[in-house]
Scaffold this motif. Structure first.
Motif, mmCIF file in Angstrom:
data_model
loop_
_atom_site.group_PDB
_atom_site.id
_atom_site.type_symbol
_atom_site.label_atom_id
_atom_site.label_comp_id
_atom_site.label_asym_id
_atom_site.label_seq_id
_atom_site.Cartn_x
_atom_site.Cartn_y
_atom_site.Cartn_z
ATOM 1 N N ASP A 119 0.917 -0.798 0.173
ATOM 2 C CA ASP A 119 -0.036 0.270 -0.210
ATOM 3 C C ASP A 119 0.723 1.070 0.059
ATOM 4 O O ASP A 119 0.687 1.977 1.113
ATOM 5 N N LYS A 120 1.642 1.411 -0.716
ATOM 6 C CA LYS A 120 3.097 2.595 -0.645
ATOM 7 C C LYS A 120 2.961 3.582 -1.999
ATOM 8 O O LYS A 120 2.447 4.639 -1.700
ATOM 9 N N ASP A 121 2.073 3.263 -3.073
ATOM 10 C CA ASP A 121 1.564 3.854 -4.074
ATOM 11 C C ASP A 121 0.388 3.971 -5.246
ATOM 12 O O ASP A 121 1.071 3.253 -5.637
ATOM 13 N N LEU A 122 -0.618 3.899 -4.436
ATOM 14 C CA LEU A 122 -1.899 3.795 -5.491
ATOM 15 C C LEU A 122 -2.031 3.984 -7.123
ATOM 16 O O LEU A 122 -1.872 3.104 -8.035
ATOM 17 N N GLU A 123 -0.817 5.011 -7.477
ATOM 18 C CA GLU A 123 -0.552 5.698 -8.954
ATOM 19 C C GLU A 123 0.680 4.659 -9.388
ATOM 20 O O GLU A 123 0.367 4.110 -10.702
ATOM 21 N N LEU A 124 1.455 4.195 -8.646
ATOM 22 C CA LEU A 124 2.403 2.671 -8.705
ATOM 23 C C LEU A 124 2.105 1.249 -9.775
ATOM 24 O O LEU A 124 2.140 1.353 -10.518
ATOM 25 N N VAL A 125 0.666 1.523 -8.365
ATOM 26 C CA VAL A 125 0.028 0.129 -8.883
ATOM 27 C C VAL A 125 -0.605 0.064 -9.594
ATOM 28 O O VAL A 125 -0.516 -0.260 -10.799
ATOM 29 N N LYS A 126 -1.589 1.471 -10.754
ATOM 30 C CA LYS A 126 -1.833 1.943 -11.256
ATOM 31 C C LYS A 126 -1.406 1.974 -13.044
ATOM 32 O O LYS A 126 -1.643 1.209 -13.607
ATOM 33 N N ARG A 127 -0.304 2.132 -12.472
ATOM 34 C CA ARG A 127 0.777 2.013 -13.752
ATOM 35 C C ARG A 127 1.548 0.105 -13.935
ATOM 36 O O ARG A 127 1.301 -0.278 -14.895
ATOM 37 N N LEU A 128 1.709 -0.501 -13.061
ATOM 38 C CA LEU A 128 1.629 -1.993 -13.024
ATOM 39 C C LEU A 128 0.672 -2.370 -13.919
ATOM 40 O O LEU A 128 1.026 -3.755 -14.386
ATOM 41 N N LEU A 129 -0.700 -2.295 -13.300
ATOM 42 C CA LEU A 129 -1.721 -2.823 -13.727
ATOM 43 C C LEU A 129 -2.205 -2.353 -15.178
ATOM 44 O O LEU A 129 -2.755 -3.515 -16.250
ATOM 45 N N ASP A 130 -1.836 -1.196 -15.691
ATOM 46 C CA ASP A 130 -1.995 -0.762 -17.393
ATOM 47 C C ASP A 130 -1.031 -1.863 -17.603
ATOM 48 O O ASP A 130 -1.046 -1.637 -19.103
ATOM 49 N N ASN A 131 0.425 -2.437 -17.645
ATOM 50 C CA ASN A 131 1.170 -3.101 -18.139
ATOM 51 C C ASN A 131 0.717 -4.064 -18.650
ATOM 52 O O ASN A 131 -0.614 -4.514 -18.544
ATOM 53 N N PRO A 132 0.874 -4.477 -20.159
ATOM 54 C CA PRO A 132 0.511 -5.349 -20.941
ATOM 55 C C PRO A 132 0.389 -6.564 -20.409
ATOM 56 O O PRO A 132 -0.005 -7.340 -20.440
ATOM 57 N N ARG A 133 1.344 -7.160 -19.204
ATOM 58 C CA ARG A 133 1.194 -7.933 -18.921
ATOM 59 C C ARG A 133 0.964 -8.508 -17.688
ATOM 60 O O ARG A 133 1.180 -10.016 -17.020
ATOM 61 N N ALA A 134 0.431 -7.596 -17.405
ATOM 62 C CA ALA A 134 -0.226 -7.304 -15.493
ATOM 63 C C ALA A 134 -1.544 -8.937 -15.550
ATOM 64 O O ALA A 134 -1.649 -8.596 -17.001
ATOM 65 N N ASP A 135 -1.133 -9.384 -14.645
ATOM 66 C CA ASP A 135 -2.465 -10.467 -14.733
ATOM 67 C C ASP A 135 -2.472 -10.484 -13.384
ATOM 68 O O ASP A 135 -1.866 -11.118 -12.581
ATOM 69 N N ILE A 136 -3.528 -10.444 -12.560
ATOM 70 C CA ILE A 136 -3.501 -9.984 -11.254
ATOM 71 C C ILE A 136 -4.001 -11.769 -10.618
ATOM 72 O O ILE A 136 -4.707 -12.065 -9.645
ATOM 73 N N ASN A 137 -3.821 -12.787 -11.318
ATOM 74 C CA ASN A 137 -4.221 -13.876 -10.837
ATOM 75 C C ASN A 137 -2.996 -14.913 -10.606
ATOM 76 O O ASN A 137 -2.952 -16.350 -10.886
ATOM 77 N N TYR A 138 -2.034 -14.060 -11.592
ATOM 78 C CA TYR A 138 -0.629 -14.447 -10.776
ATOM 79 C C TYR A 138 -0.054 -15.394 -9.669
ATOM 80 O O TYR A 138 -0.568 -14.214 -8.912
ATOM 81 N N SER A 139 0.335 -15.941 -8.939
ATOM 82 C CA SER A 139 0.768 -16.572 -7.989
ATOM 83 C C SER A 139 1.548 -17.141 -7.684
ATOM 84 O O SER A 139 2.654 -17.229 -8.802
ATOM 85 N N ASN A 140 1.972 -16.644 -7.006
ATOM 86 C CA ASN A 140 3.544 -17.153 -6.122
ATOM 87 C C ASN A 140 4.272 -18.732 -5.947
ATOM 88 O O ASN A 140 2.897 -18.810 -5.837
ATOM 89 N N ARG A 141 5.026 -18.887 -4.948
ATOM 90 C CA ARG A 141 5.206 -20.163 -5.020
ATOM 91 C C ARG A 141 4.491 -20.743 -3.487
ATOM 92 O O ARG A 141 4.597 -22.230 -3.511
ATOM 93 N N PHE A 142 4.327 -19.829 -3.091
ATOM 94 C CA PHE A 142 3.401 -19.772 -2.092
ATOM 95 C C PHE A 142 1.994 -20.049 -2.239
ATOM 96 O O PHE A 142 1.071 -19.677 -1.058
ATOM 97 N N GLY A 143 1.517 -19.379 -3.388
ATOM 98 C CA GLY A 143 -0.346 -19.479 -4.098
ATOM 99 C C GLY A 143 -0.635 -18.823 -3.720
ATOM 100 O O GLY A 143 -2.273 -18.445 -3.697
ATOM 101 N N TYR A 144 -0.024 -17.565 -3.079
ATOM 102 C CA TYR A 144 -0.508 -16.097 -2.920
ATOM 103 C C TYR A 144 -0.743 -14.973 -4.720
ATOM 104 O O TYR A 144 -0.130 -15.432 -5.065
ATOM 105 N N THR A 145 -2.130 -14.760 -4.707
ATOM 106 C CA THR A 145 -1.717 -13.407 -5.455
ATOM 107 C C THR A 145 -2.367 -12.050 -5.422
ATOM 108 O O THR A 145 -1.986 -12.273 -3.962
ATOM 109 N N PRO A 146 -2.497 -11.061 -6.116
ATOM 110 C CA PRO A 146 -2.197 -10.124 -5.302
ATOM 111 C C PRO A 146 -3.472 -9.771 -5.022
ATOM 112 O O PRO A 146 -3.414 -8.880 -3.793
ATOM 113 N N ILE A 147 -4.610 -10.222 -5.332
ATOM 114 C CA ILE A 147 -5.876 -9.973 -4.300
ATOM 115 C C ILE A 147 -6.221 -10.737 -3.365
ATOM 116 O O ILE A 147 -7.090 -10.326 -2.514
ATOM 117 N N LEU A 148 -5.353 -11.573 -2.827
ATOM 118 C CA LEU A 148 -5.341 -11.950 -1.746
ATOM 119 C C LEU A 148 -5.110 -11.625 -0.933
ATOM 120 O O LEU A 148 -4.712 -11.071 0.231
#
Length: 217
Positions: A119-148
């Protein structure tokens, strides 16, 4: 034996010899995108090694040869400069380097995952989500996703706005939203976590998008 120009640039960048680096970069043949044996650019090497401040990074990203392709180069390990800084830089400024490079256009799914949590920078989150490669369903090796991660940190004041951005993203999937996380103390969904955190606005938002509790599935 004459030392190649770009080898000198890499050495100056890694060891933060600012004055020397500034002079070397003036050479018409200077190229911050040149690769070493690991297929890392000079920017990637500096992201791993820099310990003092962002002066070196500033010089490198302002150079005429620093394109978006160079910034997002991955190399043999398939890691961007941001990922390399997070994984291998042991200094106190590694987070500064990561955020700086992200703002300059470097993208990694891991950065999106951590940014929505911190929760450091809302504008940074927007910029990341605007990237064509952004995927909110991505999960790391622990199974955590951005929404989780967002639901797990919903006590943070910008969390509701971040959650709205995630739920309205082009990669949103109802099936993924209702994923059951079995690596918790008990099986839970994102909605379960939001309810446990007692943030009514977040719960209402999730329900409006079709989120269900584990018992409802």
């Amino acid at each position: 034996m004459t030392v190649p120009l770009n080898y000198k640039i890499r050495d100056a960048a890694e060891n933060e010899k600012i004055d020397e680096l500034r002079e070397l970069l003036k050479n018409p043949e200077a190229d911050v995108g040149v690769l070493d044996w690991r297929e890392y650019t000079i920017i990637q090497c500096a992201a791993i090694k820099n310990k003092k401040n962002l002066d070196t990074m500033n010089l490198l990203v302002q150079h005429r040869t620093c394109t978006q392709q160079v910034l997002n180069h991955t190399g043999m390990t398939d890691c961007t400069a941001v990922q390399l800084a997070r994984q291998f830089n042991r200094s106190s400024i590694k987070e500064e380097i990561s955020i700086f490079l992200t703002r300059k256009g470097v993208f990694s799914k891991e950065t999106l995952l951590s940014t929505v949590s911190e929760d450091k920078d809302l504008e940074l989150v927007k910029r990341l989500l605007d990237n064509p490669r952004a995927d909110i369903n991505y999960s790391n090796r622990f199974g955590y996703t951005p929404i989780l991660n967002c639901a797990n940190n919903c006590y943070r004041k910008k969390n509701f706005e971040i959650l709205k951005l995630l739920l309205n993203h082009r990669s949103f999937s109802l099936e993924k939203l209702n994923k059951v996380y079995s690596n918790m103390k008990e099986p839970l969904t994102v909605l379960d976590l939001a309810i446990e955190s007692n943030m009514k606005d977040n719960v209402s938002l999730l329900v409006s998008k079709g989120a269900k509790t584990y018992e409802q599935l």
